[in-house]
Scaffold this motif. Sequence first.
Motif, short mmCIF file in Angstrom:
data_model
loop_
_atom_site.label_atom_id
_atom_site.label_comp_id
_atom_site.label_asym_id
_atom_site.label_seq_id
_atom_site.Cartn_x
_atom_site.Cartn_y
_atom_site.Cartn_z
N MET A 150 0.84 -1.19 0.00
CA MET A 150 0.00 0.00 0.00
C MET A 150 0.88 1.25 0.00
O MET A 150 1.98 1.24 0.54
N PRO A 151 0.41 2.32 -0.60
CA PRO A 151 1.14 3.59 -0.46
C PRO A 151 1.17 4.01 1.01
O PRO A 151 0.18 3.89 1.73
N LYS A 152 2.31 4.52 1.45
CA LYS A 152 2.42 4.91 2.86
C LYS A 152 1.40 5.98 3.23
O LYS A 152 0.90 6.01 4.35
N GLU A 153 1.09 6.84 2.26
CA GLU A 153 0.15 7.91 2.56
C GLU A 153 -1.25 7.36 2.88
O GLU A 153 -2.02 8.00 3.62
N ASP A 154 -1.59 6.19 2.33
CA ASP A 154 -2.89 5.58 2.64
C ASP A 154 -2.96 5.15 4.10
O ASP A 154 -4.00 5.29 4.76
N VAL A 155 -1.84 4.62 4.60
CA VAL A 155 -1.80 4.23 6.01
C VAL A 155 -1.78 5.46 6.91
O VAL A 155 -2.43 5.48 7.96
N THR A 156 -1.06 6.48 6.48
CA THR A 156 -1.05 7.73 7.24
C THR A 156 -2.45 8.30 7.37
O THR A 156 -2.83 8.83 8.42
N LYS A 157 -3.24 8.16 6.31
CA LYS A 157 -4.64 8.61 6.38
C LYS A 157 -5.42 7.80 7.41
O LYS A 157 -6.25 8.35 8.15
N LEU A 158 -5.17 6.49 7.47
CA LEU A 158 -5.83 5.67 8.49
C LEU A 158 -5.48 6.16 9.89
O LEU A 158 -6.33 6.18 10.78
N VAL A 159 -4.21 6.52 10.08
CA VAL A 159 -3.78 7.03 11.39
C VAL A 159 -4.53 8.32 11.72
O VAL A 159 -5.08 8.48 12.82
N LYS A 160 -4.57 9.24 10.76
CA LYS A 160 -5.26 10.52 10.98
C LYS A 160 -6.75 10.31 11.24
O LYS A 160 -7.34 10.94 12.13
N ASP A 161 -7.35 9.41 10.47
CA ASP A 161 -8.77 9.14 10.66
C ASP A 161 -9.04 8.49 12.02
O ASP A 161 -10.07 8.75 12.65
N THR A 162 -8.11 7.65 12.46
CA THR A 162 -8.24 7.03 13.78
C THR A 162 -8.27 8.08 14.88
O THR A 162 -9.09 8.03 15.80
N LEU A 163 -7.38 9.04 14.78
CA LEU A 163 -7.26 10.06 15.82
C LEU A 163 -8.34 11.14 15.71
O LEU A 163 -8.58 11.88 16.67
N ASN A 164 -9.00 11.20 14.56
CA ASN A 164 -10.05 12.20 14.36
C ASN A 164 -11.45 11.64 14.63
O ASN A 164 -12.25 12.27 15.32
N ASP A 165 -11.73 10.44 14.08
CA ASP A 165 -13.07 9.84 14.22
C ASP A 165 -12.90 8.33 14.07
O ASP A 165 -13.17 7.75 13.01
N ARG A 166 -12.43 7.69 15.14
CA ARG A 166 -12.12 6.26 15.05
C ARG A 166 -13.33 5.41 14.71
O ARG A 166 -13.22 4.49 13.87
N PRO A 167 -14.50 5.65 15.28
CA PRO A 167 -15.65 4.83 14.88
C PRO A 167 -15.94 4.88 13.38
O PRO A 167 -16.24 3.86 12.76
N GLN A 168 -15.84 6.07 12.79
CA GLN A 168 -16.08 6.17 11.35
C GLN A 168 -15.00 5.46 10.56
O GLN A 168 -15.27 4.80 9.55
N MET A 169 -13.75 5.56 11.02
CA MET A 169 -12.66 4.83 10.36
C MET A 169 -12.93 3.34 10.39
O MET A 169 -12.78 2.63 9.37
N LEU A 170 -13.36 2.84 11.54
CA LEU A 170 -13.64 1.42 11.67
C LEU A 170 -14.79 0.98 10.76
O LEU A 170 -14.75 -0.11 10.18
N ARG A 171 -15.80 1.81 10.63
CA ARG A 171 -16.90 1.48 9.73
C ARG A 171 -16.40 1.32 8.30
O ARG A 171 -16.86 0.45 7.56
#
Length: 270
Positions: A139-160
């Motif tokens: 995966m592109p590293k930036e895609d994982v970085t987005k997961l990290v940011k989404d986790t710290l911003n709205d983890r329930p939505q990231m998990l959905r």
Amino acid sequence: MGYYVKVAPDVRLYVEDVNPRGDKTILFIHGWPLSHKAFEYQFNVLPEKGYRCIGIDTRGFGKSDKPWDGYCLDRMADDVRGVVDALGLCDFILAGHSYGGATAIRYMARHRGHGVSKLALFAAAAPSLTRRPGYPYGMPKEDVTKLVKDTLNDRPQMLRGLKELFFFQNISNALGDWFFDIALPAAGYATAKVAMSFRDESLFSDLGKIGVPTLILHGLHDKVCYPELAVAQKEGISDAKLVWFEYSGHSLFYEERDKFNSELMKFIEG
């Protein structure tokens, strides 16, 4: 039955031990951002066949303690060693999914395969989940970085959103809710830090240190740990067998669970 094992002065891991009197032991390590409950459809079947199934909730996830630090492959592998020693396990099968597969590989290298007779890798995040120079397959590293940011911003939505990323087949809304519920008890910081670990760490030098028979199970439609990772694992591990799952994404242990359980049992008995 479930109990806690102390693996560090301030860290206890929750362990689910199903059929403790089974003839052969399989120690399961779950992937990000789940818990041992992800293996429900293995624990429903394998104990009936005579296997002892032990599921660890890794630090920060499930029912385990959630310390602030320790979310790297070395520490995760050391935690597994703590469980192995506490339970006195020997001649067991070590099995890991995704980041749990990476943890299993690091355990084999760092602890010289202590007690392990066979290794099973399910959609393992190795040798690198992300792309890097000379390795264009992850995966592109930036895609994982987005997961990290989404986790710290709205983890329930990231998990959905992981439902679309993890599954190839259409699953019910109820199963999607079940998957969400497994991931929700994790600490947000643990979820983010483990994502940073699989973004930044690699296991290129670990594969060649595995000296036991190894089974690699991988979905052809995996959008997390791309199929090329399984090929690299097969090439890097001296005694490895690769089995493709044609109708699965990252969650092959559910999407093709009958085939998954059958292949795992054949490997153990072979």
